[in-house]
Design a protein around this motif. Structure first.
Motif, PDB file in Angstrom:
ATOM      1  N   ALA A  66       0.835  -1.205   0.000  1.00  0.00           N
ATOM      2  CA  ALA A  66       0.000   0.000   0.000  1.00  0.00           C
ATOM      3  C   ALA A  66       0.869   1.255   0.000  1.00  0.00           C
ATOM      4  CB  ALA A  66      -0.928  -0.007   1.207  1.00  0.00           C
ATOM      5  N   LEU A  67       1.944   1.249   0.769  1.00  0.00           N
ATOM      6  CA  LEU A  67       2.869   2.379   0.798  1.00  0.00           C
ATOM      7  C   LEU A  67       3.486   2.597  -0.576  1.00  0.00           C
ATOM      8  CD1 LEU A  67       4.453   4.551   2.426  1.00  0.00           C
ATOM      9  CD2 LEU A  67       6.143   2.750   2.910  1.00  0.00           C
ATOM     10  N   GLU A  68       3.951   1.528  -1.189  1.00  0.00           N
ATOM     11  CA  GLU A  68       4.617   1.628  -2.493  1.00  0.00           C
ATOM     12  C   GLU A  68       3.651   2.039  -3.610  1.00  0.00           C
ATOM     13  OE1 GLU A  68       7.822   1.617  -3.090  1.00  0.00           O
ATOM     14  OE2 GLU A  68       8.307   1.201  -0.999  1.00  0.00           O
ATOM     15  N   ALA A  69       2.337   1.907  -3.383  1.00  0.00           N
ATOM     16  CA  ALA A  69       1.344   2.308  -4.379  1.00  0.00           C
ATOM     17  C   ALA A  69       0.875   3.751  -4.179  1.00  0.00           C
ATOM     18  CB  ALA A  69       0.143   1.364  -4.324  1.00  0.00           C
ATOM     19  N   ASP A  70       1.325   4.402  -3.122  1.00  0.00           N
ATOM     20  CA  ASP A  70       0.885   5.755  -2.793  1.00  0.00           C
ATOM     21  C   ASP A  70       1.746   6.774  -3.545  1.00  0.00           C
ATOM     22  OD1 ASP A  70       0.537   8.308  -1.439  1.00  0.00           O
ATOM     23  OD2 ASP A  70      -0.414   7.174   0.181  1.00  0.00           O
ATOM     24  N   ALA A  71       1.114   7.602  -4.352  1.00  0.00           N
ATOM     25  CA  ALA A  71       1.839   8.590  -5.162  1.00  0.00           C
ATOM     26  C   ALA A  71       2.653   9.556  -4.301  1.00  0.00           C
ATOM     27  CB  ALA A  71       0.853   9.368  -6.035  1.00  0.00           C
ATOM     28  N   ARG A  72       2.155   9.865  -3.101  1.00  0.00           N
ATOM     29  CA  ARG A  72       2.907  10.773  -2.211  1.00  0.00           C
ATOM     30  C   ARG A  72       4.229  10.147  -1.799  1.00  0.00           C
ATOM     31  NH1 ARG A  72      -0.959  11.203   2.590  1.00  0.00           N
ATOM     32  NH2 ARG A  72      -1.042   9.012   2.034  1.00  0.00           N
ATOM     33  N   TRP A  73       4.215   8.838  -1.498  1.00  0.00           N
ATOM     34  CA  TRP A  73       5.438   8.142  -1.113  1.00  0.00           C
ATOM     35  C   TRP A  73       6.397   8.061  -2.292  1.00  0.00           C
ATOM     36  CZ3 TRP A  73       8.149   7.125   2.941  1.00  0.00           C
ATOM     37  CH2 TRP A  73       9.178   6.191   2.881  1.00  0.00           C
ATOM     38  N   LEU A  74       5.880   7.761  -3.464  1.00  0.00           N
ATOM     39  CA  LEU A  74       6.729   7.666  -4.661  1.00  0.00           C
ATOM     40  C   LEU A  74       7.386   9.006  -4.968  1.00  0.00           C
ATOM     41  CD1 LEU A  74       4.465   5.386  -6.874  1.00  0.00           C
ATOM     42  CD2 LEU A  74       6.395   4.720  -5.396  1.00  0.00           C
ATOM     43  N   ALA A  75       6.645  10.099  -4.783  1.00  0.00           N
ATOM     44  CA  ALA A  75       7.221  11.432  -5.009  1.00  0.00           C
ATOM     45  C   ALA A  75       8.312  11.724  -3.986  1.00  0.00           C
ATOM     46  CB  ALA A  75       6.124  12.493  -4.937  1.00  0.00           C
ATOM     47  N   TYR A  76       8.050  11.404  -2.722  1.00  0.00           N
ATOM     48  CA  TYR A  76       9.073  11.598  -1.686  1.00  0.00           C
ATOM     49  C   TYR A  76      10.322  10.779  -2.000  1.00  0.00           C
ATOM     50  CZ  TYR A  76      11.747  10.337   2.398  1.00  0.00           C
ATOM     51  OH  TYR A  76      12.793  10.042   3.241  1.00  0.00           O
ATOM     52  N   ARG A  77      10.128   9.510  -2.326  1.00  0.00           N
ATOM     53  CA  ARG A  77      11.270   8.638  -2.595  1.00  0.00           C
ATOM     54  C   ARG A  77      12.078   9.136  -3.797  1.00  0.00           C
ATOM     55  NH1 ARG A  77       9.835   2.678  -3.297  1.00  0.00           N
ATOM     56  NH2 ARG A  77       9.490   3.403  -5.388  1.00  0.00           N
ATOM     57  N   THR A  78      11.403   9.645  -4.813  1.00  0.00           N
ATOM     58  CA  THR A  78      12.106  10.202  -5.977  1.00  0.00           C
ATOM     59  C   THR A  78      12.968  11.379  -5.565  1.00  0.00           C
ATOM     60  OG1 THR A  78      10.417   9.446  -7.521  1.00  0.00           O
ATOM     61  CG2 THR A  78      11.790  11.306  -8.227  1.00  0.00           C
ATOM     62  N   ARG A  79      12.411  12.288  -4.763  1.00  0.00           N
ATOM     63  CA  ARG A  79      13.195  13.448  -4.305  1.00  0.00           C
ATOM     64  C   ARG A  79      14.367  13.013  -3.426  1.00  0.00           C
ATOM     65  NH1 ARG A  79       8.445  15.833  -5.199  1.00  0.00           N
ATOM     66  NH2 ARG A  79       7.343  15.414  -3.274  1.00  0.00           N
ATOM     67  N   SER A  80      14.145  12.001  -2.595  1.00  0.00           N
ATOM     68  CA  SER A  80      15.219  11.497  -1.748  1.00  0.00           C
ATOM     69  C   SER A  80      16.339  10.894  -2.593  1.00  0.00           C
ATOM     70  CB  SER A  80      14.665  10.458  -0.769  1.00  0.00           C
ATOM     71  OG  SER A  80      15.685   9.965   0.062  1.00  0.00           O
ATOM     72  N   LEU A  81      15.964  10.132  -3.590  1.00  0.00           N
ATOM     73  CA  LEU A  81      16.986   9.538  -4.472  1.00  0.00           C
ATOM     74  C   LEU A  81      17.745  10.618  -5.236  1.00  0.00           C
ATOM     75  CD1 LEU A  81      15.021   6.461  -5.842  1.00  0.00           C
ATOM     76  CD2 LEU A  81      17.011   6.417  -4.320  1.00  0.00           C
ATOM     77  N   GLN A  82      17.040  11.626  -5.704  1.00  0.00           N
ATOM     78  CA  GLN A  82      17.687  12.728  -6.427  1.00  0.00           C
ATOM     79  C   GLN A  82      18.661  13.485  -5.539  1.00  0.00           C
ATOM     80  OE1 GLN A  82      14.205  14.825  -7.815  1.00  0.00           O
ATOM     81  NE2 GLN A  82      14.157  13.681  -9.746  1.00  0.00           N
ATOM     82  N   ALA A  83      18.369  13.555  -4.239  1.00  0.00           N
ATOM     83  CA  ALA A  83      19.257  14.243  -3.296  1.00  0.00           C
ATOM     84  C   ALA A  83      20.506  13.419  -3.004  1.00  0.00           C
ATOM     85  CB  ALA A  83      18.507  14.558  -2.004  1.00  0.00           C
ATOM     86  N   ASP A  84      20.497  12.155  -3.400  1.00  0.00           N
ATOM     87  CA  ASP A  84      21.657  11.271  -3.246  1.00  0.00           C
ATOM     88  C   ASP A  84      22.173  11.256  -1.801  1.00  0.00           C
ATOM     89  OD1 ASP A  84      23.575   9.457  -4.222  1.00  0.00           O
ATOM     90  OD2 ASP A  84      25.040  11.060  -4.499  1.00  0.00           O
ATOM     91  N   GLN A  85      21.254  11.041  -0.867  1.00  0.00           N
ATOM     92  CA  GLN A  85      21.602  11.077   0.551  1.00  0.00           C
ATOM     93  C   GLN A  85      22.028   9.725   1.105  1.00  0.00           C
ATOM     94  OE1 GLN A  85      17.741  12.458   1.617  1.00  0.00           O
ATOM     95  NE2 GLN A  85      18.356  14.602   1.666  1.00  0.00           N
TER      96      GLN A  85
END
Length: 113
Positions: free
Chosen positions: A69-88
């Motif tokens: 359910a978490l992985e299907a949530d667009a809000r989580w996917l957007a957060y994860r994309t921004r986190s990956l882009q930040a290369d943290q």
């Protein structure tokens, strides 16, 4: 009951921005699907630049359903994309632990005595 423990090792100097992004965009959506974490910690002494968090589930089936359910949530996917882009994040380690049922263990010990 099972506990999933996730450890993220961050790039040097990324702790503040990692926690800020998670607080602003990730935490609410994650908690809405997984419930409140058992713990959410940042390293102080020992290995540095680590965030450790733990989540409680009845069993693996509940974990799988909640994570899906978490992985299907667009809000989580957007957060994860921004986190990956930040290369943290430099590394991630997951472990799942089962609760020890000491009452059942004691009964088994007594039976085998």
């Amino acid at each position: 009951m099972i506990i999933e423990v996730r450890t993220y090792t961050l790039r040097l100097g990324a702790m503040r921005e990692f926690l800020a992004l998670y607080a602003a965009e990730g935490r609410a959506v994650q908690v809405s699907h997984l419930g409140e974490p058992v713990l959410y910690l940042a390293s102080e002494i020992g290995e540095q630049n680590q965030v450790v968090h733990a989540w409680r589930y009845r069993d693996l089936a509940e974990r799988d359903a909640r994570r899906a359910a978490l992985e299907a949530d667009a809000r989580w996917l957007a957060y994860r994309t921004r986190s990956l882009q930040a290369d943290q994040v430099r590394a991630q380690h997951n472990a799942i632990f089962r609760e020890v049922d000491f009452a059942a263990f004691a009964a088994l010990q007594a039976k085998n005595a």
